[in-house]
Design an enzyme around this catalytic site. Structure first.
Site, PDB file in Angstrom:
ATOM      1  N   GLU A 122      22.458  37.208  42.783  1.00 60.67           N
ATOM      2  CA  GLU A 122      21.371  36.217  42.663  1.00 60.67           C
ATOM      3  C   GLU A 122      21.404  35.521  41.307  1.00 60.67           C
ATOM      4  O   GLU A 122      21.154  34.326  41.209  1.00 60.67           O
ATOM      5  CB  GLU A 122      20.005  36.885  42.872  1.00 60.67           C
ATOM      6  CG  GLU A 122      19.722  37.134  44.345  1.00 60.67           C
ATOM      7  CD  GLU A 122      18.605  38.155  44.561  1.00 60.67           C
ATOM      8  OE1 GLU A 122      17.854  38.470  43.605  1.00 60.67           O
ATOM      9  OE2 GLU A 122      18.503  38.669  45.700  1.00 60.67           O
ATOM     10  N   SER A 208      43.285  39.525  37.216  1.00 64.10           N
ATOM     11  CA  SER A 208      43.043  38.611  38.345  1.00 64.10           C
ATOM     12  C   SER A 208      44.233  38.460  39.284  1.00 64.10           C
ATOM     13  O   SER A 208      44.049  38.414  40.499  1.00 64.10           O
ATOM     14  CB  SER A 208      42.647  37.222  37.850  1.00 64.10           C
ATOM     15  OG  SER A 208      41.405  37.275  37.218  1.00 64.10           O
ATOM     16  N   HIS A 337      33.556  36.579  50.047  1.00 67.54           N
ATOM     17  CA  HIS A 337      34.635  37.065  49.184  1.00 67.54           C
ATOM     18  C   HIS A 337      34.168  37.102  47.722  1.00 67.54           C
ATOM     19  O   HIS A 337      34.340  38.084  47.018  1.00 67.54           O
ATOM     20  CB  HIS A 337      35.874  36.176  49.333  1.00 67.54           C
ATOM     21  CG  HIS A 337      36.906  36.453  48.286  1.00 67.54           C
ATOM     22  ND1 HIS A 337      37.643  37.613  48.263  1.00 67.54           N
ATOM     23  CD2 HIS A 337      37.284  35.742  47.192  1.00 67.54           C
ATOM     24  CE1 HIS A 337      38.448  37.596  47.211  1.00 67.54           C
ATOM     25  NE2 HIS A 337      38.248  36.474  46.540  1.00 67.54           N
ATOM     26  N   SER A 338      33.594  35.996  47.283  1.00 65.91           N
ATOM     27  CA  SER A 338      33.050  35.907  45.926  1.00 65.91           C
ATOM     28  C   SER A 338      31.959  34.845  45.974  1.00 65.91           C
ATOM     29  O   SER A 338      31.696  34.259  47.033  1.00 65.91           O
ATOM     30  CB  SER A 338      34.136  35.486  44.931  1.00 65.91           C
ATOM     31  OG  SER A 338      34.470  34.121  45.135  1.00 65.91           O
TER      32      SER A 338
END
Ligand SMILES: Cc1ncc(C[n+]2csc(CCOP(=O)(O)OP(=O)(O)O)c2C)c(N)n1
Ligand SMILES: [Mg+2]
Length: 449
Positions: A122, A208, A337-338
């Site tokens: 959020e 990453s 996913h993100s």
């Protein structure tokens, strides 16, 4: 016969170097091969059916008919589970019989992770942090595996294993500091959110680029074996990352170098928007284990006890026998996913709802606890309230904290600043001075220039 004796010498030399058990296996193979060679040479007249393959690395027979091996020769690998979806133990002999205290700790970690995810997700939506990745639905794979390890074991993660770090005791303040890239972040604000790392907790900083961690984990496990440290390495990765070339390198190195390493694949059904049905044609990731000569198992990743049992046994054997294991934990990525993804574009609400409402690792464990009288509605309510408050407090502290000193952009790459980095540093400060109004330096830590 000269060839035969040089071959024997070669095998003799090579097998001298390997471990005792492998040495015993090898000498059996050597006798077998020597016997085969002698038999061929002594047969008169020549009989082709007695010819045996001598190719190094092959342990097969010749055949005289053309036949391709079926791709489904390994197919339908079963899924090991301990609890059913109602939290009932299926086979009592598989019950890990964990204490009430341990089980409550599992549950509290799984739900705390959930709460932290909700608040940080959020906060990204409100523009307070730049990016976030939730762990919804995969909490059982994190906590079950983390609990089965020794705290000394080294963890290589992908990016969706925050629960492993949480179980090891990483404080909420440090999770928040990383996501906020504030002055308390152990990574000094240099990484994207969720790229955690902790030297104290033996958790290697997340990279990453997918599958980076697999060859690194093989190297680390090899070093541990050589130093006889009695430690294992665990390497988490998604089924999507398993399609990277580096995954092959890591798996094969660890098998050939006989490393104490657990490869833990979270098969959550998707690699961003690509479903598993478009990712591979074999039977998932576990089916690849035999190709590497590796012991493998598929488990129900939403069953925290199944994950715990499989990881514990793999860990025990990996260290005792110096060999890698492959665990494929079947689960489901309930969240997007993100924060850069909207999964409603490629999957149905019904599909997500099924996993959220009917096959969730947290509700399954809660059923188990409730049936034993270890957890009530009241416990749930007060724990939810208390954990949300703890997360909110950490979140507020992180948001108020200063950002790291910008000088840190240039440190830790070289022991001494190189001339080109120094030039870039000077140029950064000139730019900042020139456009002061855009750089609120009072929000940064220990600014001196
Ligand atoms: C080498 C590389 N290629 C592509 C990407 C972009 N990328 C980030 S996550 C991801 C999907 C990975 O899926 P999976 O391994 O199944 O993990 P999950 O997100 O499902 O947990 C992709 C393609 C990347 N980070 N690195
Ligand atoms: Mg995946």
């Amino acid at each position: 016969m000269a060839a035969v004796s040089s071959m024997r010498k070669m095998y003799g030399l090579c097998f001298h170097a390997v471990r005792q058990t492998a040495g015993r296996k090898a000498s059996r193979l050597l006798q077998h091969r020597a016997f085969r060679v002698t038999a061929v040479h002594q047969q008169q007249p020549f009989d082709s059916s007695l010819e045996k393959p001598q190719f190094p690395g092959a342990s097969a027979e010749f055949v005289d008919h053309l036949e391709f091996i079926q791709p489904n020769v390994i197919s339908g690998i079963p899924i090991y589970r301990v609890m059913d979806r109602q939290g009932k133990i299926v086979n009592p002999s598989e019950d890990p019989q964990l204490s009430k205290e341990t089980v409550l700790n599992f549950y509290q970690n799984m739900t705390l992770l959930n709460t932290m995810d909700r608040i940080l997700y959020e906060s990204q939506r409100q523009g307070r942090i730049s990016f976030y990745m939730t762990n919804y639905g995969e909490e059982g794979t994190h906590v079950g595996s983390a609990a089965a390890l020794d705290p000394n074991d080294l963890v290589f993660g992908q990016y969706r294993e925050a629960g492993v770090l949480m179980y090891r005791g990483f404080p909420l303040d440090l999770f928040m500091a990383q996501c906020y890239a504030n002055a308390d972040d152990l990574g000094k604000g240099r990484q994207m959110p969720v790229h955690y790392g902790s030297r104290d907790l033996n958790f290697v900083t997340i990279s990453s680029p997918l599958a980076t961690q697999l060859p690194q984990a093989a190297g680390a496990a090899y070093a541990m074996k050589r130093e006889n440290l009695n430690r294992a390495v665990i390497c988490y990765f998604g089924e999507g990352a398993a399609s990277e070339g580096d995954a092959h390198a890591g798996l094969n190195f660890s098998a050939t170098l006989e490393c104490p390493l657990i490869f833990f694949c979270r098969n959550n059904g998707y690699a961003i928007s690509t479903p598993t049905s478009e990712q591979y044609r074999g039977d998932g990731i576990a089916a690849r284990g035999p190709g590497y000569g590796m012991l493998s198992i598929r488990v129900d990743g939403n069953d925290v006890f199944a994950v715990y049992n499989a990881t514990k046994e793999a860990r025990r054997r990996a260290v005792a026998e110096n060999q890698p294991f492959l665990i494929e934990a079947m689960t489901y990525r309930i969240g997007h996913h993100s924060t850069s993804d909207d999964s409603s574009a490629y999957r149905s609400v019904d599909e997500v709802n099924y996993w959220d409402k009917q096959d969730h690792p947290i509700s399954r464990l809660r059923h188990y606890m409730t049936a034993r009288g270890w957890w009530s509605e009241d416990d749930e309510r007060s724990w939810r309230k208390q954990s949300r408050k703890t997360v909110m407090e950490a979140f507020e502290r992180a948001e108020k904290r200063l950002k790291p000193n910008p000088e840190l952009l240039f440190t830790d790459v070289y022991q001494e600043m190189t001339p080109n980095l120094d030039k870039q540093r000077e140029s950064l400060w000139r730019h900042v001075q020139q456009y002061k109004e855009h750089y609120p330096l009072d929000l940064y830590d220990k600014y001196q220039h």
